[in-house]
Design an enzyme around this catalytic site. Structure first.
Site, PDB file in Angstrom:
ATOM      1  N   ASN A  46     100.234 -17.321 -74.308  1.00  0.00           N
ATOM      2  CA  ASN A  46     100.479 -18.695 -74.280  1.00  0.00           C
ATOM      3  C   ASN A  46     101.561 -18.544 -75.334  1.00  0.00           C
ATOM      4  O   ASN A  46     101.769 -18.271 -76.786  1.00  0.00           O
ATOM      5  CB  ASN A  46      99.956 -18.771 -75.254  1.00  0.00           C
ATOM      6  CG  ASN A  46      99.532 -20.854 -75.865  1.00  0.00           C
ATOM      7  OD1 ASN A  46     100.646 -21.571 -75.622  1.00  0.00           O
ATOM      8  ND2 ASN A  46      99.049 -21.694 -76.317  1.00  0.00           N
ATOM      9  N   TRP A  47     103.105 -18.943 -74.809  1.00  0.00           N
ATOM     10  CA  TRP A  47     104.205 -18.809 -75.519  1.00  0.00           C
ATOM     11  C   TRP A  47     104.368 -20.056 -76.865  1.00  0.00           C
ATOM     12  O   TRP A  47     105.172 -19.810 -77.341  1.00  0.00           O
ATOM     13  CB  TRP A  47     105.562 -18.442 -74.905  1.00  0.00           C
ATOM     14  CG  TRP A  47     105.407 -17.943 -73.489  1.00  0.00           C
ATOM     15  CD1 TRP A  47     105.010 -16.790 -73.702  1.00  0.00           C
ATOM     16  CD2 TRP A  47     106.880 -17.177 -72.883  1.00  0.00           C
ATOM     17  NE1 TRP A  47     105.682 -15.958 -72.715  1.00  0.00           N
ATOM     18  CE2 TRP A  47     106.684 -16.660 -72.123  1.00  0.00           C
ATOM     19  CE3 TRP A  47     107.936 -18.403 -72.424  1.00  0.00           C
ATOM     20  CZ2 TRP A  47     107.657 -15.887 -71.479  1.00  0.00           C
ATOM     21  CZ3 TRP A  47     109.406 -17.805 -72.174  1.00  0.00           C
ATOM     22  CH2 TRP A  47     108.537 -17.127 -71.279  1.00  0.00           C
ATOM     23  N   LYS A  48     103.113 -20.651 -76.997  1.00  0.00           N
ATOM     24  CA  LYS A  48     103.391 -21.841 -77.557  1.00  0.00           C
ATOM     25  C   LYS A  48     105.012 -22.753 -77.630  1.00  0.00           C
ATOM     26  O   LYS A  48     106.187 -22.750 -76.997  1.00  0.00           O
ATOM     27  CB  LYS A  48     102.724 -21.479 -78.915  1.00  0.00           C
ATOM     28  CG  LYS A  48     101.580 -20.734 -78.884  1.00  0.00           C
ATOM     29  CD  LYS A  48     100.923 -21.009 -80.156  1.00  0.00           C
ATOM     30  CE  LYS A  48      99.680 -19.750 -80.604  1.00  0.00           C
ATOM     31  NZ  LYS A  48      98.813 -20.243 -81.569  1.00  0.00           N
ATOM     32  N   HIS A  87      93.706 -26.856 -75.178  1.00  0.00           N
ATOM     33  CA  HIS A  87      93.883 -25.971 -76.356  1.00  0.00           C
ATOM     34  C   HIS A  87      93.908 -26.025 -77.635  1.00  0.00           C
ATOM     35  O   HIS A  87      94.041 -28.016 -78.174  1.00  0.00           O
ATOM     36  CB  HIS A  87      95.130 -25.261 -76.499  1.00  0.00           C
ATOM     37  CG  HIS A  87      95.413 -23.915 -77.288  1.00  0.00           C
ATOM     38  ND1 HIS A  87      96.101 -24.590 -78.941  1.00  0.00           N
ATOM     39  CD2 HIS A  87      95.641 -22.865 -77.116  1.00  0.00           C
ATOM     40  CE1 HIS A  87      96.189 -23.060 -78.866  1.00  0.00           C
ATOM     41  NE2 HIS A  87      96.130 -21.917 -77.972  1.00  0.00           N
ATOM     42  N   GLU A 121      95.199 -26.111 -80.711  1.00  0.00           N
ATOM     43  CA  GLU A 121      95.725 -27.452 -81.530  1.00  0.00           C
ATOM     44  C   GLU A 121      96.528 -28.734 -80.609  1.00  0.00           C
ATOM     45  O   GLU A 121      97.134 -29.725 -81.265  1.00  0.00           O
ATOM     46  CB  GLU A 121      97.456 -26.247 -81.296  1.00  0.00           C
ATOM     47  CG  GLU A 121      97.436 -24.979 -82.104  1.00  0.00           C
ATOM     48  CD  GLU A 121      98.349 -24.139 -81.729  1.00  0.00           C
ATOM     49  OE1 GLU A 121      98.869 -23.883 -80.888  1.00  0.00           O
ATOM     50  OE2 GLU A 121      98.136 -22.164 -81.937  1.00  0.00           O
ATOM     51  N   GLU A 141      87.426 -19.470 -78.244  1.00  0.00           N
ATOM     52  CA  GLU A 141      88.996 -19.053 -79.012  1.00  0.00           C
ATOM     53  C   GLU A 141      88.468 -19.283 -80.652  1.00  0.00           C
ATOM     54  O   GLU A 141      89.020 -20.999 -80.706  1.00  0.00           O
ATOM     55  CB  GLU A 141      90.320 -19.669 -78.911  1.00  0.00           C
ATOM     56  CG  GLU A 141      90.912 -19.510 -77.863  1.00  0.00           C
ATOM     57  CD  GLU A 141      92.299 -19.919 -77.557  1.00  0.00           C
ATOM     58  OE1 GLU A 141      93.323 -18.928 -77.756  1.00  0.00           O
ATOM     59  OE2 GLU A 141      93.307 -20.678 -77.932  1.00  0.00           O
ATOM     60  N   GLY A 144      95.864 -17.154 -84.436  1.00  0.00           N
ATOM     61  CA  GLY A 144      97.305 -16.664 -85.165  1.00  0.00           C
ATOM     62  C   GLY A 144      97.280 -15.886 -86.478  1.00  0.00           C
ATOM     63  O   GLY A 144      98.306 -16.515 -87.069  1.00  0.00           O
ATOM     64  N   SER A 154      94.142 -14.273 -82.035  1.00  0.00           N
ATOM     65  CA  SER A 154      94.287 -12.770 -82.762  1.00  0.00           C
ATOM     66  C   SER A 154      94.351 -11.276 -82.125  1.00  0.00           C
ATOM     67  O   SER A 154      94.334 -10.534 -82.630  1.00  0.00           O
ATOM     68  CB  SER A 154      94.163 -13.060 -84.174  1.00  0.00           C
ATOM     69  OG  SER A 154      94.749 -13.267 -84.805  1.00  0.00           O
ATOM     70  N   GLY A 209      98.246 -15.655 -77.890  1.00  0.00           N
ATOM     71  CA  GLY A 209      99.136 -16.134 -78.578  1.00  0.00           C
ATOM     72  C   GLY A 209     100.919 -15.713 -78.673  1.00  0.00           C
ATOM     73  O   GLY A 209     101.311 -14.626 -77.883  1.00  0.00           O
TER      74      GLY A 209
HETATM   75  C1  PEP Z   1      96.768 -18.711 -78.413  1.00  0.00           C
HETATM   76  O1  PEP Z   1      97.947 -19.704 -78.665  1.00  0.00           O
HETATM   77  O2  PEP Z   1      95.744 -19.132 -78.046  1.00  0.00           O
HETATM   78  C2  PEP Z   1      96.164 -17.635 -79.658  1.00  0.00           C
HETATM   79  C3  PEP Z   1      95.188 -17.333 -79.161  1.00  0.00           C
HETATM   80  O3  PEP Z   1      97.388 -17.808 -80.192  1.00  0.00           O
HETATM   81  P1  PEP Z   1      97.328 -15.967 -81.063  1.00  0.00           P
HETATM   82  O4  PEP Z   1      96.733 -14.462 -80.085  1.00  0.00           O
HETATM   83  O5  PEP Z   1      97.975 -15.879 -81.513  1.00  0.00           O
HETATM   84  O6  PEP Z   1      95.935 -16.050 -82.316  1.00  0.00           O
END
Ligand code: PEP
Length: 245
Positions: free
Chosen positions: A9-11, A94, A96, A162, A168, A207, A228
């Site tokens: 997931n590039w966000k 997600h 976010e 998640e 993050g 993470s 992410g």
């Molecule tokens: C995500 O964006 O869904 C995510 C899990 O981010 P990260 O791996 O940076 O925690």
């Protein structure tokens, strides 16, 4: 045996030249990866990434989708449009999106249905805020989709658990903590259909890095990851993909 999936997931990251280098870096190492690999990119880069990924084993995905098919929804992007650009996957719900854009369980369920109606595979994110709350919130989010789409719809979907506190932050759920929630998710699905529960891929996100991926992916009910930050570095992402292979 479920094939594992690793979805990046590039966000809201990327620009044309960086994307090209990143995708080429991933493609350079993907031949030894047996897991399914997906990259979920920002809308403006779908066309570029579709061109870079055509004919490769890496699938294209988007990060959200409108619940509507078309109409007066300024700024929104429909599932049909994503399919038009070669997307096969789309992330829905997600944390976010749920938090920053107030997407309710009902809206997420509608997006899930819209994605499938256009032939896309939704990556349905379910998340809890604090360690310890886990199952209740995650299962409520899952139930909302099952109530709307039916348990059978999960045969053409991927679920991603998640923990919000791990996204993050550099804090990861331990493999055992994550496995416990994944098992609860699978058990909930099994109550509706044991066959679908046995086949559905449940990814862990929060993470995930090259150094912790193998232990997480080694758990019985963890079928890969939603990645992410580490998806923005080709070597790191590839190492995670190899850990899932
Ligand atoms: C995500 O964006 O869904 C995510 C899990 O981010 P990260 O791996 O940076 O925690």
């Amino acid at each position: 045996m479920r094939q594992k999936i690793v979805a990046g997931n590039w966000k809201m990251h990327g620009h044309l030249s960086a994307n090209e280098a990143l995708v080429e870096g991933v493609l350079a190492g993907v031949s030894v990866v047996s897991a399914g690999v997906v990259v979920c990119v920002p809308f403006p880069y779908l066309a570029q990434c579709a061109r870079l990924l055509v004919g490769t084993p890496v699938a294209l995905g988007a990060q959200t989708v409108s619940e509507h098919e078309k109409g007066a929804y300024t700024g929104e992007v429909s599932a049909g449009m994503l399919a038009d650009f070669g997307c096969r996957y789309v992330i829905v719900g997600h944390s976010e999106r749920r938090t920053l854009y107030a997407e309710s369980d009902a809206v997420v369920a509608a997006k899930f249905v819209a994605a499938q109606a256009a032939g896309l595979t939704p990556i349905l994110c379910v998340a809890e805020r604090e360690a310890g709350q886990t199952a209740a919130v995650v299962l409520r989010q899952l139930d909302a989709v099952v109530a709307r789409a039916g348990v059978g719809a999960l045969a053409q979907a991927v679920v991603a658990y998640e923990p919000v506190w791990a996204i993050g932050t550099g804090r990861t759920a331990t493999a055992m903590q994550a496995q416990e929630v994944h098992l609860a998710i699978r058990a909930r699905i099994a109550a509706g259909s044991p066959e679908i529960a046995a086949g559905v891929r449940i990814l862990y996100g929060g993470s995930v890095k090259a150094q912790n991926a193998a232990e997480l992916f080694g758990q019985a009910d963890i079928d890969g990851g939603l990645i992410g930050g580490a998806a923005l570095v080709a070597e790191e992402f590839l190492a995670i993909c190899r850990a899932a292979s």
